[in-house]
Design an enzyme around this catalytic site. Structure first.
Site, PDB file in Angstrom:
ATOM      1  CE  LYS A  16      -1.215  -0.276   4.901  1.00  0.00           C
ATOM      2  NZ  LYS A  16       0.161  -0.073   5.490  1.00  0.00           N
ATOM      3  NE  ARG A  91      -3.318   2.144  15.012  1.00  0.00           N
ATOM      4  CZ  ARG A  91      -2.503   3.108  15.239  1.00  0.00           C
ATOM      5  NH1 ARG A  91      -1.665   3.824  14.341  1.00  0.00           N
ATOM      6  NH2 ARG A  91      -2.438   3.525  16.679  1.00  0.00           N
ATOM      7  NE  ARG A 130       8.940  -3.402   5.217  1.00  0.00           N
ATOM      8  CZ  ARG A 130       7.749  -2.898   5.541  1.00  0.00           C
ATOM      9  NH1 ARG A 130       7.129  -2.285   4.720  1.00  0.00           N
ATOM     10  NH2 ARG A 130       7.491  -2.937   6.952  1.00  0.00           N
ATOM     11  NE  ARG A 136      10.703  -0.888   7.774  1.00  0.00           N
ATOM     12  CZ  ARG A 136       9.558  -0.553   7.543  1.00  0.00           C
ATOM     13  NH1 ARG A 136       9.437   0.031   5.994  1.00  0.00           N
ATOM     14  NH2 ARG A 136       8.709  -0.191   8.273  1.00  0.00           N
ATOM     15  NE  ARG A 147       4.329  -3.816  11.900  1.00  0.00           N
ATOM     16  CZ  ARG A 147       5.484  -4.325  11.589  1.00  0.00           C
ATOM     17  NH1 ARG A 147       6.319  -4.298  12.864  1.00  0.00           N
ATOM     18  NH2 ARG A 147       6.128  -4.737  10.592  1.00  0.00           N
TER      19      ARG A 147
END
Length: 196
Positions: A16, A91, A130, A136, A147
């Site tokens: 997204k 959210r 990723r 990260r 999450r």
């Protein structure tokens, strides 16, 4: 032509962020990503950044009041007057109410919601990749799973609210970037939400 006040929704790893930037560029509106705003604050070492960093590292989300305040401030900027694309907000149902109240105060409402639909396994593999590529620290397997569970329990229900309003387009989020962008573009064009 309808003013594009959009929301892009999908589980972490759905693409997204990438698609949101493409849509915003094609429509000439700002992409407002709460994640980017928060990451910038962390990088700059601000008070907000320090609070956000400890929450993110623990795999938690930033509290609603803090998030809503950041988004209201951003949407009040001049470049968002002619439309915007939100990524990462609202959210949950409380934030939907906050956003509705803010927009109603300006005589506005959301004009479209893009839901990127991606299977859970696909999200997990994309996020793991990723994390390796970008280093990260917030993308550990445990944090990713937490999450995704929060997304499924808290964020997915906001789509029901927007479906009742008839503004959700569910897009298959699996494929090449261009294929997915084409699907989104067709859905936006069908709503008369096109770029200048």
């Amino acid at each position: 032509m309808t003013t594009a006040r959009l929301l892009i929704v999908g589980p972490q790893g759905s693409g997204k962020g990438t698609q949101g930037v493409r849509i915003a560029e094609s429509l000439g509106i700002p992409a407002v990503s709460t994640g980017d705003v928060f990451r910038a604050a962390v990088k700059d070492g601000t008070e907000l950044g320090k609070k956000v960093q400890s929450l993110i590292e623990a795999g938690h989300l930033v509290p609603d009041e803090l998030t809503s305040a950041v988004v209201r401030e951003r949407l009040a900027q001049e470049d968002a007057a002619g439309g915007f694309l939100l990524d990462g907000y609202p959210r949950n149902l409380g934030q939907v109410a906050d956003l509705d109240e803010f927009l109603a105060g300006r005589g506005e409402e959301l004009t479209g919601v893009i839901e990127l639909s991606v299977p859970r396994e696909e999200s997990m593999s994309r996020l793991t990749l990723r994390a390796q590529q970008q280093g990260r620290t917030d993308d550990t397997e445990e944090a990713i799973a937490r999450r995704l569970a929060i997304y499924e329990s808290e964020t997915a229900p906001i789509l029901d609210v927007y479906r009742e309003r008839g503004i959700v387009d569910t897009i298959d989020g699996v494929g090449t970037l261009d294929e997915i962008a084409e699907r989104i573009g067709a859905a936006l064009a069908a709503r008369d939400l096109v770029g200048a």
